[in-house]
Design an enzyme around this catalytic site. Structure first.
Site, short mmCIF file in Angstrom:
data_model
loop_
_atom_site.label_atom_id
_atom_site.label_comp_id
_atom_site.label_asym_id
_atom_site.label_seq_id
_atom_site.Cartn_x
_atom_site.Cartn_y
_atom_site.Cartn_z
CB SER A 50 -0.99 -0.07 1.12
OG SER A 50 -1.48 1.39 1.48
CE1 TYR A 83 -3.87 -2.09 4.83
CE2 TYR A 83 -3.32 0.26 4.79
CZ TYR A 83 -3.56 -0.83 4.24
OH TYR A 83 -3.77 -1.14 2.82
#
Length: 319
Positions: free
Chosen positions: A194, A207
């Site tokens: 990401s 995350y």
């Protein structure tokens, strides 16, 4: 020439030299951006011929978003597809649609990646003997919405699940699929990280940290196995209009999964480490630029953005 005139002359030459150097670095920067994001892809420099990698593609998190888009894109290239996700009914629905539309074989494996390790024995068993050319490690888990580290509801369970899904899945799926690829000396692995791993990501701390693991793991794994003809790519998307991002309508900055994958798949072999979509590269570049000028400013802007998203989510829950 007087001493004053000579000093002015020297300063003029220094000024010209500095201008040339700055101009050179600016030109170099733009050439690098154009080459990395447009020319190298358009010219397919070092691009992988996917048809020569194998007969099957394996995609985790394959029933929605980027995973589903990859499954369809690979089926379109006439790969048989193994779809792995949590819910068997959704797997059957997606597999049926792919088989009917693209006339390829499909296989489904129901697996909840929040489990510790017992699912991987079953996955390994069901993948045994398949000529796997492409593995897309797409399954991922994030926060319900941005939240401070100590304030997340059910944080112990949520953080443990995020680590299992985002870290264990990539590691274990590579352990399962990579031996066959090394034996055949061909194959492609796409590990989806990401852009949160590249930029400050407060309120998504755990995350973002797990996605940093994916980035580092992919980089070093690629160095180990590229000599055997295996391409291992790290993909770092920004926002895409998926259920996970909770963005319902696609935009230029948050494209549909199909649009994103259509551009990202063209970078396989060309870019080992990429956002896969130029607007996402542009966004990361802007954040890095702001961070180089004032780290405090860039982090303040990101925290403000995240707290606004958090506030909207909380208000929606209340109402």
């Amino acid at each position: 020439m007087t001493g004053e005139t000579e000093a002015v002359y020297v300063l003029d030459r220094i000024g010209i030299l500095c201008t040339v150097i700055v101009g050179f670095w600016i030109l170099k920067f733009f050439i690098r951006v154009i080459y990395n994001n447009f020319l190298s892809v358009a010219l397919r420099i070092n691009a992988v011929n996917l048809k020569e990698t194998g007969k099957w593609a394996v995609v985790t998190g394959a029933t929605d978003g980027i995973g589903k888009a990859y499954a369809e894109a690979l089926a379109k290239k006439k790969f048989n597809v193994v779809l792995i996700s949590r819910t068997q009914a959704r797997l059957d629905d997606v597999a049926g649609g792919i088989s009917e539309k693209y006339k390829v074989e499909t296989k489904t494996i129901a697996a909840d990646f929040t489990n510790r390790t017992d699912i991987y024995y079953n996955i390994d068993k069901q993948l045994n003997g398949l000529d796997i050319g492409v593995l897309v490690n797409n399954v991922g888990m994030s926060y319900p919405f941005p939240e401070y580290f100590l304030d997340l509801k059910n944080k112990d369970e949520t953080y443990e699940n995020i680590i299992r899904v985002n870290i264990f899945s990539v590691t274990n799926m590579c352990k399962i699929v990579l031996p066959g690829m090394t034996e055949r000396k061909r194959g492609v692995i796409i590990n989806i990280s990401s852009s949160a791993a590249q930029i400050p990501s407060p309120l998504l701390t755990v995350y973002a940290a797990t996605k940093s693991y994916v980035e580092k793991f992919t980089e070093d794994l690629s160095t180990e196995y590229s000599r055997l003809g295996i391409t291992i790519q790290c993909l770092l998307p920004g926002y895409v209009a998926t259920n996970m991002s909770k963005i319902k309508k696609s935009t230029w900055m948050a494209p549909s999964p199909a649009k994103y994958v259509d551009e990202a798949i063209a970078t396989i072999g060309v870019r080992g480490h990429t956002n896969g979509y130029f607007p996402h590269t542009l966004l990361v570049g802007v954040v890095h630029f702001l961070d180089s000028i004032s780290p405090r400013l860039s982090r303040w802007l990101i925290v403000r953005t995240m707290t606004n998203i958090r506030g909207r989510a909380i208000r929606k829950q209340i109402h």
